[in-house]
Design a protein around this motif. Structure first.
Motif, PDB file in Angstrom:
ATOM      1  N   GLU A 131       2.794  -6.825   0.111  1.00 47.18           N
ATOM      2  CA  GLU A 131       2.033  -5.671   0.574  1.00 47.18           C
ATOM      3  C   GLU A 131       1.986  -4.551  -0.456  1.00 47.18           C
ATOM      4  O   GLU A 131       1.161  -3.637  -0.333  1.00 47.18           O
ATOM      5  CB  GLU A 131       2.651  -5.126   1.870  1.00 47.18           C
ATOM      6  CG  GLU A 131       2.486  -6.028   3.084  1.00 47.18           C
ATOM      7  CD  GLU A 131       3.637  -6.998   3.262  1.00 47.18           C
ATOM      8  OE1 GLU A 131       3.771  -7.559   4.358  1.00 47.18           O
ATOM      9  OE2 GLU A 131       4.399  -7.200   2.287  1.00 47.18           O
ATOM     10  N   ASP A 132       2.865  -4.601  -1.460  1.00 46.62           N
ATOM     11  CA  ASP A 132       2.897  -3.535  -2.472  1.00 46.62           C
ATOM     12  C   ASP A 132       3.238  -4.126  -3.838  1.00 46.62           C
ATOM     13  O   ASP A 132       4.387  -4.133  -4.251  1.00 46.62           O
ATOM     14  CB  ASP A 132       3.918  -2.461  -2.079  1.00 46.62           C
ATOM     15  CG  ASP A 132       3.970  -1.314  -3.086  1.00 46.62           C
ATOM     16  OD1 ASP A 132       3.065  -1.223  -3.941  1.00 46.62           O
ATOM     17  OD2 ASP A 132       4.930  -0.518  -3.021  1.00 46.62           O
ATOM     18  N   HIS A 176       2.440  -2.999  -6.855  1.00 50.98           N
ATOM     19  CA  HIS A 176       1.959  -1.973  -7.779  1.00 50.98           C
ATOM     20  C   HIS A 176       2.305  -2.277  -9.237  1.00 50.98           C
ATOM     21  O   HIS A 176       1.702  -1.719 -10.147  1.00 50.98           O
ATOM     22  CB  HIS A 176       2.511  -0.602  -7.385  1.00 50.98           C
ATOM     23  CG  HIS A 176       4.001  -0.478  -7.502  1.00 50.98           C
ATOM     24  ND1 HIS A 176       4.857  -0.780  -6.458  1.00 50.98           N
ATOM     25  CD2 HIS A 176       4.790  -0.113  -8.544  1.00 50.98           C
ATOM     26  CE1 HIS A 176       6.110  -0.589  -6.850  1.00 50.98           C
ATOM     27  NE2 HIS A 176       6.095  -0.190  -8.106  1.00 50.98           N
ATOM     28  N   ASP A 213       2.347  -7.692   7.111  1.00 54.33           N
ATOM     29  CA  ASP A 213       0.997  -7.155   7.287  1.00 54.33           C
ATOM     30  C   ASP A 213       0.012  -8.004   6.494  1.00 54.33           C
ATOM     31  O   ASP A 213      -0.172  -7.799   5.291  1.00 54.33           O
ATOM     32  CB  ASP A 213       0.960  -5.699   6.816  1.00 54.33           C
ATOM     33  CG  ASP A 213      -0.345  -4.988   7.147  1.00 54.33           C
ATOM     34  OD1 ASP A 213      -1.372  -5.669   7.324  1.00 54.33           O
ATOM     35  OD2 ASP A 213      -0.340  -3.742   7.224  1.00 54.33           O
ATOM     36  N   GLN A 214      -0.622  -8.952   7.158  1.00 55.93           N
ATOM     37  CA  GLN A 214      -1.554  -9.844   6.468  1.00 55.93           C
ATOM     38  C   GLN A 214      -2.730  -9.090   5.863  1.00 55.93           C
ATOM     39  O   GLN A 214      -3.152  -9.381   4.744  1.00 55.93           O
ATOM     40  CB  GLN A 214      -2.065 -10.913   7.431  1.00 55.93           C
ATOM     41  CG  GLN A 214      -1.047 -11.985   7.791  1.00 55.93           C
ATOM     42  CD  GLN A 214      -1.672 -13.109   8.586  1.00 55.93           C
ATOM     43  OE1 GLN A 214      -2.746 -12.974   9.167  1.00 55.93           O
ATOM     44  NE2 GLN A 214      -0.991 -14.244   8.620  1.00 55.93           N
ATOM     45  N   ALA A 215      -3.259  -8.127   6.589  1.00 59.28           N
ATOM     46  CA  ALA A 215      -4.425  -7.379   6.089  1.00 59.28           C
ATOM     47  C   ALA A 215      -4.081  -6.645   4.793  1.00 59.28           C
ATOM     48  O   ALA A 215      -4.870  -6.642   3.838  1.00 59.28           O
ATOM     49  CB  ALA A 215      -4.912  -6.397   7.149  1.00 59.28           C
ATOM     50  N   GLN A 216      -2.901  -6.041   4.727  1.00 60.50           N
ATOM     51  CA  GLN A 216      -2.494  -5.321   3.521  1.00 60.50           C
ATOM     52  C   GLN A 216      -2.235  -6.281   2.368  1.00 60.50           C
ATOM     53  O   GLN A 216      -2.576  -5.988   1.216  1.00 60.50           O
ATOM     54  CB  GLN A 216      -1.238  -4.485   3.802  1.00 60.50           C
ATOM     55  CG  GLN A 216      -0.711  -3.705   2.604  1.00 60.50           C
ATOM     56  CD  GLN A 216      -1.704  -2.716   2.025  1.00 60.50           C
ATOM     57  OE1 GLN A 216      -2.588  -2.226   2.746  1.00 60.50           O
ATOM     58  NE2 GLN A 216      -1.580  -2.419   0.748  1.00 60.50           N
ATOM     59  N   LYS A 226      -5.533  -7.259   1.010  1.00 60.01           N
ATOM     60  CA  LYS A 226      -6.101  -6.120   0.272  1.00 60.01           C
ATOM     61  C   LYS A 226      -5.510  -6.061  -1.133  1.00 60.01           C
ATOM     62  O   LYS A 226      -6.231  -5.835  -2.115  1.00 60.01           O
ATOM     63  CB  LYS A 226      -5.809  -4.824   1.031  1.00 60.01           C
ATOM     64  CG  LYS A 226      -6.396  -3.581   0.383  1.00 60.01           C
ATOM     65  CD  LYS A 226      -6.092  -2.335   1.216  1.00 60.01           C
ATOM     66  CE  LYS A 226      -6.647  -1.075   0.554  1.00 60.01           C
ATOM     67  NZ  LYS A 226      -6.313   0.134   1.361  1.00 60.01           N
ATOM     68  N   GLU A 227      -4.192  -6.275  -1.247  1.00 58.78           N
ATOM     69  CA  GLU A 227      -3.535  -6.298  -2.546  1.00 58.78           C
ATOM     70  C   GLU A 227      -4.009  -7.484  -3.389  1.00 58.78           C
ATOM     71  O   GLU A 227      -4.177  -7.363  -4.603  1.00 58.78           O
ATOM     72  CB  GLU A 227      -2.010  -6.367  -2.365  1.00 58.78           C
ATOM     73  CG  GLU A 227      -1.351  -5.040  -2.099  1.00 58.78           C
ATOM     74  CD  GLU A 227      -1.330  -4.172  -3.359  1.00 58.78           C
ATOM     75  OE1 GLU A 227      -0.373  -4.267  -4.145  1.00 58.78           O
ATOM     76  OE2 GLU A 227      -2.296  -3.408  -3.566  1.00 58.78           O
ATOM     77  N   ARG A 249      -7.216  -6.602  -4.861  1.00 55.52           N
ATOM     78  CA  ARG A 249      -7.061  -5.567  -5.907  1.00 55.52           C
ATOM     79  C   ARG A 249      -6.665  -6.187  -7.241  1.00 55.52           C
ATOM     80  O   ARG A 249      -7.218  -5.820  -8.295  1.00 55.52           O
ATOM     81  CB  ARG A 249      -5.988  -4.551  -5.482  1.00 55.52           C
ATOM     82  CG  ARG A 249      -5.737  -3.461  -6.529  1.00 55.52           C
ATOM     83  CD  ARG A 249      -4.613  -2.534  -6.139  1.00 55.52           C
ATOM     84  NE  ARG A 249      -3.308  -3.195  -6.114  1.00 55.52           N
ATOM     85  CZ  ARG A 249      -2.590  -3.475  -7.207  1.00 55.52           C
ATOM     86  NH1 ARG A 249      -3.032  -3.170  -8.413  1.00 55.52           N
ATOM     87  NH2 ARG A 249      -1.413  -4.056  -7.087  1.00 55.52           N
ATOM     88  N   SER A 277      -7.530 -13.425   9.679  1.00 53.81           N
ATOM     89  CA  SER A 277      -7.298 -12.390   8.660  1.00 53.81           C
ATOM     90  C   SER A 277      -8.094 -12.692   7.402  1.00 53.81           C
ATOM     91  O   SER A 277      -8.638 -11.786   6.765  1.00 53.81           O
ATOM     92  CB  SER A 277      -5.808 -12.301   8.327  1.00 53.81           C
ATOM     93  OG  SER A 277      -5.068 -11.855   9.435  1.00 53.81           O
TER      94      SER A 277
END
Length: 244
Positions: free
Chosen positions: A128-129, A131, A152-155, A158-159, A162, A211
């Motif tokens: 999820e993060d 970075h 959190d599948q959606a997050q 999203k990553e 990205r 998802s």
């Protein structure tokens, strides 16, 4: 049916009371983090034997997503012990991400046995993060047996979007919920709470395809299959890839 699920869950909960107690005391997660990699090394060896043909099919066109240099830049999310390395094309540049640092010693062993790959780094981070991974920096993201246990599948997705370059692809192979009308789904629901604790946050009843359908990829190729596995509960699978 709902009453039967409730009663069977209650019985299993009583039998698993020591685990629930350790979880309540905050000790179970520490135990899992330390010892779960040992279980996964054994499990993924068995899983690879039974799913080798499906994995070869899934990863057969990875090289098509290589960048202009011709070298494929691949990030594996929830890499574990590196069980997928043998299926990646020669010369592939691999970055691994996993939230559990205790996988590293098993990963190093897999790297040593995978001379056809160019290993870049191991990043300890939740999906999820991520970075530490730059935007649009990889050609392909891979995850297998990961979406079942993320918070959190959606997050996560999203990553994934990205870090993928435009036109890059996300490859997945995941066990999912069975069809609601089946006995398999009934037993998945019964076992789910205890299963979640015993197997480090793994969910038996996730409909992960939903998802993926909602993640905003430009193209999604997804198949539902029954995997040839010994454990009935995890036979329903989805696999395929999505293009950014």
């Amino acid at each position: 049916m709902e009453l039967a699920v409730f009663l069977l869950r209650l019985i299993l909960g009583i039998l698993a009371f020591p685990v629930y107690l350790l979880h309540f005391l905050g000790l179970w997660s520490r135990i899992c983090k330390q010892f779960f990699p040992y279980f996964m090394v054994r499990f993924t060896a068995m899983y690879n034997e039974q799913m080798a043909s499906r994995k070869r099919e899934l990863f057969s066109n990875l090289q098509e997503f290589a960048g202009p240099s011709g070298k494929l830049s691949l990030l594996e999310l929830g890499c574990g012990s590196g069980a997928n390395f043998k299926f990646y094309p020669p010369g592939c540049r691999v970055t691994c991400v996993d939230p559990n640092p205790n996988f590293e010693k098993f990963l190093i062993k897999s790297v040593a046995e995978s001379r056809h790959l160019q290993f870049e780094r191991f990043v300890v981070a939740p999906g999820e993060d991520m970075h530490q991974v730059a935007d649009g920096s990889v050609d392909v993201v891979v995850c297998t047996l990961v979406l079942c246990s993320v918070k959190d599948q959606a997050q996560i997705l999203k990553e994934v979007r990205r870090v993928l370059r435009p036109g890059g692809a996300f490859y997945f192979l995941e066990h999912v919920a069975a069809k609601p009308s089946t006995w398999n789904y009934f037993w998945q629901r019964v076992l789910d709470p205890v299963w979640f604790l015993l197997f480090d946050g793994c969910n038996l009843t996730r409909q992960s395809w939903k998802s993926l359908e909602q993640a905003g990829f430009s193209q999604l190729q997804l198949q539902h299959v029954q995997a040839p596995l010994s454990w009935e509960m995890v036979r329903p699978h989805i696999f395929g890839f999505a293009v950014k």
